[in-house]
Write an enzyme that holds these catalytic residues in place. Structure first.
Site, PDB file in Angstrom:
ATOM      1  N   SER A 142      -2.850 -14.102  -6.065  1.00  0.00           N
ATOM      2  CA  SER A 142      -2.060 -13.245  -4.588  1.00  0.00           C
ATOM      3  C   SER A 142      -2.256 -13.931  -2.939  1.00  0.00           C
ATOM      4  O   SER A 142      -1.695 -15.288  -2.918  1.00  0.00           O
ATOM      5  CB  SER A 142      -2.275 -11.990  -4.644  1.00  0.00           C
ATOM      6  OG  SER A 142      -1.580 -10.950  -4.269  1.00  0.00           O
TER       7      SER A 142
ATOM      8  N   ASP B 171       1.715  -9.221  -9.539  1.00  0.00           N
ATOM      9  CA  ASP B 171       0.053  -9.724  -8.780  1.00  0.00           C
ATOM     10  C   ASP B 171      -0.572 -10.117  -9.863  1.00  0.00           C
ATOM     11  O   ASP B 171      -0.992  -9.617 -10.558  1.00  0.00           O
ATOM     12  CB  ASP B 171      -0.284  -8.422  -7.763  1.00  0.00           C
ATOM     13  CG  ASP B 171      -1.448  -9.355  -7.167  1.00  0.00           C
ATOM     14  OD1 ASP B 171      -2.116  -9.215  -7.483  1.00  0.00           O
ATOM     15  OD2 ASP B 171      -1.176  -9.214  -5.666  1.00  0.00           O
TER      16      ASP B 171
END
Length: 255
Positions: free
Chosen positions: A38, A150
């Site tokens: 991320s 993610d």
């Protein structure tokens, strides 16, 4: 000696990674391979490209929710990150893992197969946006025959991806969970609960690192507080500058 660095996800808290990298640079600590999830994957990619921490800070400060996201117009997410893609292409124009100055691994979660995927080749920017796609907020990113979100869902500190490829592994973690908690609204409760769930796997990842840098106080910020970038950067910088020495990294002791 090969020294690796792994950077956690954490949204805006990831600005602390840049401060920590700046302090480590000032201590003449160099890294030979990088992994990230991320926000950590974005900072890690810019670092692997060869941008220095001060330049990375200037680049990522251009990120804002207004400029870098667009309505997704779908049932799978509210937003998509076309603007982030455009910004990253500006500073990593070749868009290739193979042309980075340092080897990079990017963690993203495969929704179809229900597992984490560690990308080391292919369309770099697409992998980065996939790694940043918070489920339910951002539209999943198609790669091959699957959809990705993610990487923090399964591995927010992807140490295992590069552990066997380095002699020393340093972890940068920006999601500490302190006992000082004010349940002031539903949003805060949900975010803290998510951090606690993610933290279960992160504890294992920390033990794979020879040394972990985890600046205290970052839990005061939520993942979307981009406007507090300088303050978060300074926390990472000051903590690493004042508390970390090369000896601690290269002669570590495990708990």
């Amino acid at each position: 000696m090969k020294v690796g660095i792994v950077l956690s996800g954490g949204g805006a808290r990831g600005f602390a990674h840049i401060g920590a990298l700046k302090a480590l640079e000032e201590k003449n600590i160099q890294f030979h391979l990088v992994a990230g999830t991320s926000a950590g994957s974005v900072v890690g990619a810019l670092y692997a490209q060869g941008h220095r921490p001060a330049d990375i800070m200037a680049i990522v400060q251009q990120i804002s929710l207004i400029r870098t996201v667009r309505p997704a117009l779908s049932w799978t997410g509210l937003l998509k990150m076309d603007g982030l893609r455009e910004l990253l292409l500006k500073y990593i124009p070749h868009n290739s893992f193979n042309q980075l100055a340092l080897p990079l691994t990017v963690a993203a979660t495969d929704l179809k197969r229900g597992k984490v995927n560690y990308f080391t080749e292919g369309d770099l920017i697409t992998c980065l946006t996939a790694s940043c796609s918070i489920p339910g907020v951002f539209d999943p990113v198609p790669i091959g025959d699957s959809l990705f979100v993610d990487g923090g869902v399964f591995d927010n500190l992807p140490a295992r991806a590069i552990r066997d490829h380095c002699d020393v592994l340093v972890g940068l973690h920006c999601n500490p969970i302190s006992p000082d908690f004010d349940a002031r609204n539903m949003k805060v409760v949900i975010e803290r609960s998510m951090l606690m769930a993610i933290g279960v796997g992160t504890q294992f990842s920390k033990h794979l690192c020879n040394f972990v840098i985890e600046p205290p106080g970052l839990d005061r910020f939520n993942a979307f507080e981009i406007g507090k970038a300088k303050e978060i950067f300074e926390i990472g910088y000051r903590y690493t500058k004042d508390m970390v020495t090369p000896e601690m990294i290269f002669n570590p002791t495990h708990d």
